[in-house]
Design a protein around this motif. Sequence first.
Motif, PDB file in Angstrom:
ATOM      1  N   UNK A   7     -42.971 -32.042 -29.733  1.00  0.00           N
ATOM      2  CA  UNK A   7     -44.326 -31.674 -29.218  1.00  0.00           C
ATOM      3  C   UNK A   7     -44.564 -32.683 -28.108  1.00  0.00           C
ATOM      4  N   UNK A   8     -45.177 -32.197 -27.087  1.00  0.00           N
ATOM      5  CA  UNK A   8     -45.402 -32.671 -25.956  1.00  0.00           C
ATOM      6  C   UNK A   8     -47.113 -32.725 -25.789  1.00  0.00           C
ATOM      7  N   UNK A   9     -47.622 -33.935 -25.291  1.00  0.00           N
ATOM      8  CA  UNK A   9     -49.004 -33.677 -24.887  1.00  0.00           C
ATOM      9  C   UNK A   9     -49.421 -34.348 -23.606  1.00  0.00           C
ATOM     10  N   UNK A  72     -49.529 -39.000 -21.008  1.00  0.00           N
ATOM     11  CA  UNK A  72     -48.338 -38.279 -21.288  1.00  0.00           C
ATOM     12  C   UNK A  72     -47.756 -38.820 -22.678  1.00  0.00           C
ATOM     13  N   UNK A  73     -47.353 -37.927 -23.864  1.00  0.00           N
ATOM     14  CA  UNK A  73     -47.106 -38.352 -24.966  1.00  0.00           C
ATOM     15  C   UNK A  73     -45.894 -37.453 -25.583  1.00  0.00           C
ATOM     16  N   UNK A  74     -44.837 -37.948 -26.167  1.00  0.00           N
ATOM     17  CA  UNK A  74     -43.950 -37.182 -26.821  1.00  0.00           C
ATOM     18  C   UNK A  74     -43.768 -37.612 -28.257  1.00  0.00           C
ATOM     19  N   UNK A  79     -41.587 -43.327 -24.509  1.00  0.00           N
ATOM     20  CA  UNK A  79     -41.443 -43.046 -23.209  1.00  0.00           C
ATOM     21  C   UNK A  79     -41.512 -44.422 -22.369  1.00  0.00           C
ATOM     22  N   UNK A  80     -40.422 -44.646 -21.454  1.00  0.00           N
ATOM     23  CA  UNK A  80     -40.420 -45.597 -20.320  1.00  0.00           C
ATOM     24  C   UNK A  80     -40.123 -45.045 -19.021  1.00  0.00           C
ATOM     25  N   UNK A 209     -44.162 -43.249 -32.025  1.00  0.00           N
ATOM     26  CA  UNK A 209     -43.978 -41.905 -31.475  1.00  0.00           C
ATOM     27  C   UNK A 209     -45.502 -41.703 -30.551  1.00  0.00           C
ATOM     28  N   UNK A 210     -46.188 -42.905 -29.869  1.00  0.00           N
ATOM     29  CA  UNK A 210     -47.252 -43.134 -29.364  1.00  0.00           C
ATOM     30  C   UNK A 210     -46.878 -44.087 -27.920  1.00  0.00           C
ATOM     31  N   UNK A 211     -47.529 -43.706 -26.828  1.00  0.00           N
ATOM     32  CA  UNK A 211     -47.472 -44.742 -25.832  1.00  0.00           C
ATOM     33  C   UNK A 211     -47.850 -46.098 -26.124  1.00  0.00           C
TER      34      UNK A 211
END
Length: 290
Positions: A7-9, A72-74, A79-80, A209-211
């Motif tokens: 899921x992408x937000x 943006x969160x996956x 994410x980097x 799972x978060x930034x």
Amino acid sequence: MTYAASDVSNFYYGAVTPVVAYLMACLGAALGLRCTTRSLRRPHRRAGWLALGATAIGCGIWTMHFIAMIGFNVQGALVTYDTTKTLLSLVVAIAVVSVGVFLVGYRGGSPATLATAGTVTGLGVAAMHYLGMAAIHTNGTLGYDTPTVILSIVIAIAAATAALWVVVSIHALWASLGASLVMGVAVTGMHYTGMAAVSVHLTGHSATSQSSTDLLSFLLAMLAGPLVVLLVAAVIVMFDPDMMLTEDDWDRAPVAATAPRGTAPRGTVPAQPTHFDEQQARTSQSRTSW
């Protein structure tokens, strides 16, 4: 190797990131419009004003993109970003906007010029967006929905063409501010249309799972430079003496500025002597004869 869809937000922090991103797009557009307006009215300083305007618009678009990317969160991934590609996307943003702005600044707003400059600038903005996306590192691969990507590119070209048309057509302060709000909608809309095309397929699961705080610190550090540029551009524009001139003022200013000292501006009708003036002259002459 097995890939699992994740899921992408784009709204991890709610409405904060899209609102701030939109405001930055508007700020860059507003500064760019005022700078290009001055370039058209000051031919002897045209290159400098066009360069400042293009830089402001480019920094505004790039800042909008990466502020939006803070949200943006996956799910299941950390994410980097690659520093080199991130900075390269900033260079691309400024360079392609410069091409469009200098084209209309020196060749005018003919349909052919606007179409060429708008297409080049729009494709460049899209390239900046997807180059910024290519800078993402995560434990998986990014996929894109082709029709949505094409739609985002069309929006970018349309937004760039409209922006360049505004540059050569709208000079009044309040009209250009209104146009910058519309341009902000178009540029931000292009970004989120492009983000709607993104899907992520993970090859593994991340413990976070978060930034992370590190990611937020990195993006804020990247944003510092363009924000300073926008601040400097804002100071230059705000303290420029022509800031509040209306369209009529602009039309009169070049005539008054170029008229030789001690002569009436070209295009004006000299004042005709009145009966009172003639009587005064005769009285003065008779006194002199005495």
